[in-house]
Design a protein around this motif. Structure first.
Motif, PDB file in Angstrom:
ATOM      1  N   UNK A   1       0.817  -1.197   0.000  1.00 62.15           N
ATOM      2  CA  UNK A   1       0.000   0.000   0.000  1.00 62.15           C
ATOM      3  C   UNK A   1       0.859   1.258   0.000  1.00 62.15           C
ATOM      4  N   UNK A   2       2.021   1.196   0.651  1.00 61.73           N
ATOM      5  CA  UNK A   2       2.874   2.382   0.719  1.00 61.73           C
ATOM      6  C   UNK A   2       3.317   2.860  -0.648  1.00 61.73           C
ATOM      7  N   UNK A   3       3.609   1.913  -1.557  1.00 63.89           N
ATOM      8  CA  UNK A   3       4.030   2.293  -2.899  1.00 63.89           C
ATOM      9  C   UNK A   3       2.924   3.077  -3.597  1.00 63.89           C
ATOM     10  N   UNK A   4       1.696   2.618  -3.448  1.00 66.84           N
ATOM     11  CA  UNK A   4       0.572   3.310  -4.074  1.00 66.84           C
ATOM     12  C   UNK A   4       0.330   4.666  -3.416  1.00 66.84           C
ATOM     13  N   UNK A   5       0.418   4.728  -2.089  1.00 66.32           N
ATOM     14  CA  UNK A   5       0.159   5.997  -1.412  1.00 66.32           C
ATOM     15  C   UNK A   5       1.159   7.061  -1.827  1.00 66.32           C
ATOM     16  N   UNK A   6       2.416   6.669  -2.046  1.00 70.73           N
ATOM     17  CA  UNK A   6       3.391   7.668  -2.458  1.00 70.73           C
ATOM     18  C   UNK A   6       3.087   8.190  -3.858  1.00 70.73           C
ATOM     19  N   UNK A   7       2.570   7.331  -4.718  1.00 71.39           N
ATOM     20  CA  UNK A   7       2.177   7.791  -6.058  1.00 71.39           C
ATOM     21  C   UNK A   7       1.016   8.780  -5.952  1.00 71.39           C
ATOM     22  N   UNK A   8       0.043   8.448  -5.128  1.00 69.59           N
ATOM     23  CA  UNK A   8      -1.098   9.351  -4.949  1.00 69.59           C
ATOM     24  C   UNK A   8      -0.629  10.678  -4.374  1.00 69.59           C
ATOM     25  N   UNK A   9       0.275  10.612  -3.405  1.00 69.57           N
ATOM     26  CA  UNK A   9       0.788  11.829  -2.781  1.00 69.57           C
ATOM     27  C   UNK A   9       1.517  12.694  -3.795  1.00 69.57           C
ATOM     28  N   UNK A  10       2.274  12.077  -4.678  1.00 64.51           N
ATOM     29  CA  UNK A  10       2.986  12.844  -5.704  1.00 64.51           C
ATOM     30  C   UNK A  10       2.022  13.533  -6.656  1.00 64.51           C
ATOM     31  N   UNK A  11       0.972  12.832  -7.050  1.00 65.28           N
ATOM     32  CA  UNK A  11      -0.020  13.430  -7.951  1.00 65.28           C
ATOM     33  C   UNK A  11      -0.725  14.586  -7.259  1.00 65.28           C
ATOM     34  N   UNK A  12      -1.129  14.391  -6.014  1.00 72.75           N
ATOM     35  CA  UNK A  12      -1.803  15.464  -5.285  1.00 72.75           C
ATOM     36  C   UNK A  12      -0.873  16.655  -5.051  1.00 72.75           C
ATOM     37  N   UNK A  13       0.394  16.394  -4.776  1.00 74.85           N
ATOM     38  CA  UNK A  13       1.363  17.483  -4.603  1.00 74.85           C
ATOM     39  C   UNK A  13       1.545  18.256  -5.901  1.00 74.85           C
ATOM     40  N   UNK A  14       1.631  17.544  -7.004  1.00 80.38           N
ATOM     41  CA  UNK A  14       1.752  18.190  -8.314  1.00 80.38           C
ATOM     42  C   UNK A  14       0.554  19.111  -8.555  1.00 80.38           C
ATOM     43  N   UNK A  15      -0.624  18.590  -8.283  1.00 81.74           N
ATOM     44  CA  UNK A  15      -1.844  19.385  -8.480  1.00 81.74           C
ATOM     45  C   UNK A  15      -1.847  20.607  -7.575  1.00 81.74           C
ATOM     46  N   UNK A  16      -1.381  20.450  -6.358  1.00 81.89           N
ATOM     47  CA  UNK A  16      -1.350  21.576  -5.430  1.00 81.89           C
ATOM     48  C   UNK A  16      -0.372  22.647  -5.902  1.00 81.89           C
ATOM     49  N   UNK A  17       0.808  22.240  -6.341  1.00 80.14           N
ATOM     50  CA  UNK A  17       1.823  23.191  -6.808  1.00 80.14           C
ATOM     51  C   UNK A  17       1.319  23.971  -8.018  1.00 80.14           C
ATOM     52  N   UNK A  18       0.673  23.271  -8.951  1.00 76.84           N
ATOM     53  CA  UNK A  18       0.194  23.915 -10.180  1.00 76.84           C
ATOM     54  C   UNK A  18      -1.239  24.420 -10.065  1.00 76.84           C
ATOM     55  N   UNK A  19      -1.767  24.385  -8.839  1.00 75.13           N
ATOM     56  CA  UNK A  19      -3.129  24.876  -8.557  1.00 75.13           C
ATOM     57  C   UNK A  19      -4.191  24.208  -9.437  1.00 75.13           C
ATOM     58  N   UNK A  20      -4.069  22.908  -9.553  1.00 80.88           N
ATOM     59  CA  UNK A  20      -5.046  22.095 -10.273  1.00 80.88           C
ATOM     60  C   UNK A  20      -5.962  21.471  -9.223  1.00 80.88           C
ATOM     61  N   UNK A  21      -7.253  21.737  -9.293  1.00 79.90           N
ATOM     62  CA  UNK A  21      -8.163  21.142  -8.304  1.00 79.90           C
ATOM     63  C   UNK A  21      -8.092  19.609  -8.361  1.00 79.90           C
ATOM     64  N   UNK A  22      -7.947  18.998  -7.217  1.00 79.06           N
ATOM     65  CA  UNK A  22      -7.836  17.540  -7.172  1.00 79.06           C
ATOM     66  C   UNK A  22      -8.383  17.008  -5.861  1.00 79.06           C
ATOM     67  N   UNK A  23      -8.963  15.829  -5.951  1.00 78.54           N
ATOM     68  CA  UNK A  23      -9.467  15.131  -4.770  1.00 78.54           C
ATOM     69  C   UNK A  23      -9.119  13.660  -4.956  1.00 78.54           C
ATOM     70  N   UNK A  24      -8.712  13.020  -3.883  1.00 84.68           N
ATOM     71  CA  UNK A  24      -8.419  11.595  -3.932  1.00 84.68           C
ATOM     72  C   UNK A  24      -9.467  10.853  -3.109  1.00 84.68           C
ATOM     73  N   UNK A  25     -10.135   9.934  -3.756  1.00 87.70           N
ATOM     74  CA  UNK A  25     -11.072   9.048  -3.060  1.00 87.70           C
ATOM     75  C   UNK A  25     -10.457   7.662  -3.098  1.00 87.70           C
ATOM     76  N   UNK A  26     -10.255   7.077  -1.942  1.00 90.65           N
ATOM     77  CA  UNK A  26      -9.608   5.783  -1.852  1.00 90.65           C
ATOM     78  C   UNK A  26     -10.511   4.829  -1.094  1.00 90.65           C
TER      79      UNK A  26
END
Length: 66
Positions: A1-26
């Motif tokens: 699960x940790x491998x997947x969570x880090x991928x999700x975290x990277x995508x959400x961080x990217x969206x936050x930096x570029x101000x792209x609205x994003x939500x993760x439902x897991x």
């Protein structure tokens, strides 16, 4: 699960930096294939009118992608 969570975290961080609205439902399930109970968990989210503004992207796998 940790491998997947880090991928999700990277995508959400990217969206936050570029101000792209994003939500993760897991939703966790211990079943190897998709089942009705798992899909039901996402039903309220998928039927939400707030998703109408999202762009639909169709991705097609190509053997050249790998």
């Amino acid at each position: 699960m940790d491998m997947h969570s880090s991928k999700f975290a990277r995508v959400l961080s990217y969206c936050q930096v570029w101000r792209i609205p994003a939500v993760l439902y897991l939703c966790y399930t211990d079943v190897m294939k998709l089942d009705l109970v798992t899909v039901e968990a996402f039903k309220p989210v998928l039927s939400s009118s707030s998703l109408e503004c999202l762009v639909k992207v169709r991705w097609q796998y190509s053997p050249l992608d790998s």
